[in-house]
Design an enzyme around this catalytic site. Structure first.
Site, PDB file in Angstrom:
ATOM      1  N   ASN A  32      42.630  52.351  53.981  1.00  0.00           N
ATOM      2  CA  ASN A  32      42.709  51.375  55.022  1.00  0.00           C
ATOM      3  C   ASN A  32      43.429  50.318  54.458  1.00  0.00           C
ATOM      4  O   ASN A  32      44.027  49.882  53.633  1.00  0.00           O
ATOM      5  CB  ASN A  32      41.546  51.491  55.691  1.00  0.00           C
ATOM      6  CG  ASN A  32      41.390  51.199  57.123  1.00  0.00           C
ATOM      7  OD1 ASN A  32      42.526  50.770  57.681  1.00  0.00           O
ATOM      8  ND2 ASN A  32      40.387  51.765  57.735  1.00  0.00           N
ATOM      9  N   HIS A  67      39.386  40.632  31.165  1.00  0.00           N
ATOM     10  CA  HIS A  67      40.089  39.684  30.336  1.00  0.00           C
ATOM     11  C   HIS A  67      38.828  39.305  29.142  1.00  0.00           C
ATOM     12  O   HIS A  67      37.756  39.973  29.327  1.00  0.00           O
ATOM     13  CB  HIS A  67      40.433  38.494  30.824  1.00  0.00           C
ATOM     14  CG  HIS A  67      41.353  38.315  31.713  1.00  0.00           C
ATOM     15  ND1 HIS A  67      42.808  38.251  31.393  1.00  0.00           N
ATOM     16  CD2 HIS A  67      41.278  38.756  33.093  1.00  0.00           C
ATOM     17  CE1 HIS A  67      43.543  38.351  32.346  1.00  0.00           C
ATOM     18  NE2 HIS A  67      42.804  38.456  33.535  1.00  0.00           N
ATOM     19  N   ALA A  88      29.312  48.593  52.363  1.00  0.00           N
ATOM     20  CA  ALA A  88      30.358  47.630  52.907  1.00  0.00           C
ATOM     21  C   ALA A  88      29.771  46.407  52.085  1.00  0.00           C
ATOM     22  O   ALA A  88      28.639  46.065  51.618  1.00  0.00           O
ATOM     23  CB  ALA A  88      30.257  47.116  54.314  1.00  0.00           C
ATOM     24  N   LYS A 144      23.128  49.028  43.863  1.00  0.00           N
ATOM     25  CA  LYS A 144      21.878  49.666  43.538  1.00  0.00           C
ATOM     26  C   LYS A 144      21.653  51.028  44.356  1.00  0.00           C
ATOM     27  O   LYS A 144      22.218  50.792  45.742  1.00  0.00           O
ATOM     28  CB  LYS A 144      20.445  48.986  43.740  1.00  0.00           C
ATOM     29  CG  LYS A 144      20.607  47.745  42.515  1.00  0.00           C
ATOM     30  CD  LYS A 144      19.165  47.204  42.687  1.00  0.00           C
ATOM     31  CE  LYS A 144      19.260  45.932  41.394  1.00  0.00           C
ATOM     32  NZ  LYS A 144      20.083  45.666  40.912  1.00  0.00           N
TER      33      LYS A 144
END
Length: 194
Positions: free
Chosen positions: A96, A126, A169, A189
């Site tokens: 999307n 990094h 989300a 979790k």
């Protein structure tokens, strides 16, 4: 006296994909830089060239990833990637609006999986040492079949998401997710099962 045989040199693309630290000062880094620059150009073309029909979007995405993608793949631009060439997409995958796939470590997305708006898949990191901070380490992300990543979810490097899982989300996924699990939160979790 026997001749000493030199080890074959593994090119920087293979080293990068295998998780070896890669320093931008490495003389071979130009190979990565060239792909990044071309990918940036192609993403700008996809994202700013006005409206594109679905078949145009598909063709442009194939140019970004550098290989054929199943015709059932669907994408709503804008779409962002740093590299492109290490993305593998299954059948019936939907990506999307506004997704970012940082794929130098490799990203595979299984059949029937959906990425909600603004999902981020990040395979690069990094070094912790401030004097080596520009050096990167890339590790893969593997998304199984029929996975649903909710809007704004972030999946970090070296994570496997099992078949049928749901990522809530805004979740930040830092560890593997079992098949059929529902995860949410920061860090994500398990909160249930499909």
């Amino acid at each position: 006296m026997s001749a000493i045989t030199a080890e074959p040199t593994i090119d920087i693309l293979a080293r990068d994909r295998s998780g070896e630290p890669v320093d931008p000062a490495d003389p071979e880094y130009a190979a990565i830089g060239a792909i990044i620059n071309e990918t940036k150009r192609l993403c700008v073309e996809l994202n700013t060239g006005g409206y594109h029909e679905p078949d145009e979007i598909h063709a442009m995405f194939e140019r970004i990833v550098g290989h054929p993608v199943d015709p059932s793949f669907r994408l709503n631009p804008p779409f962002y990637t740093d590299f492109g060439h290490n993305i593998e997409i299954g059948r019936d995958v939907f990506v999307n609006w506004g997704c970012t796939l940082m794929d130098r470590g490799g990203i595979s997305i299984g059949d029937g999986s959906f990425l909600g708006p603004n999902v981020q898949l990040i395979t690069i990191n990094h070094m912790r040492d401030p004097m080596r901070r520009a050096t990167t380490v890339s590790k893969p992300i593997r998304i199984g079949e029929h996975v649903w990543l909710g809007a704004g979810a972030i999946v970090l490097q070296d994570v496997t998401i099992g078949d049928g899982a749901i990522i809530g989300a805004g979740a930040v996924v830092t560890h593997d997710v079992p098949a059929g699990a529902i995860v949410a939160g920061v860090p994500a979790k398990v909160i249930g099962h499909v």
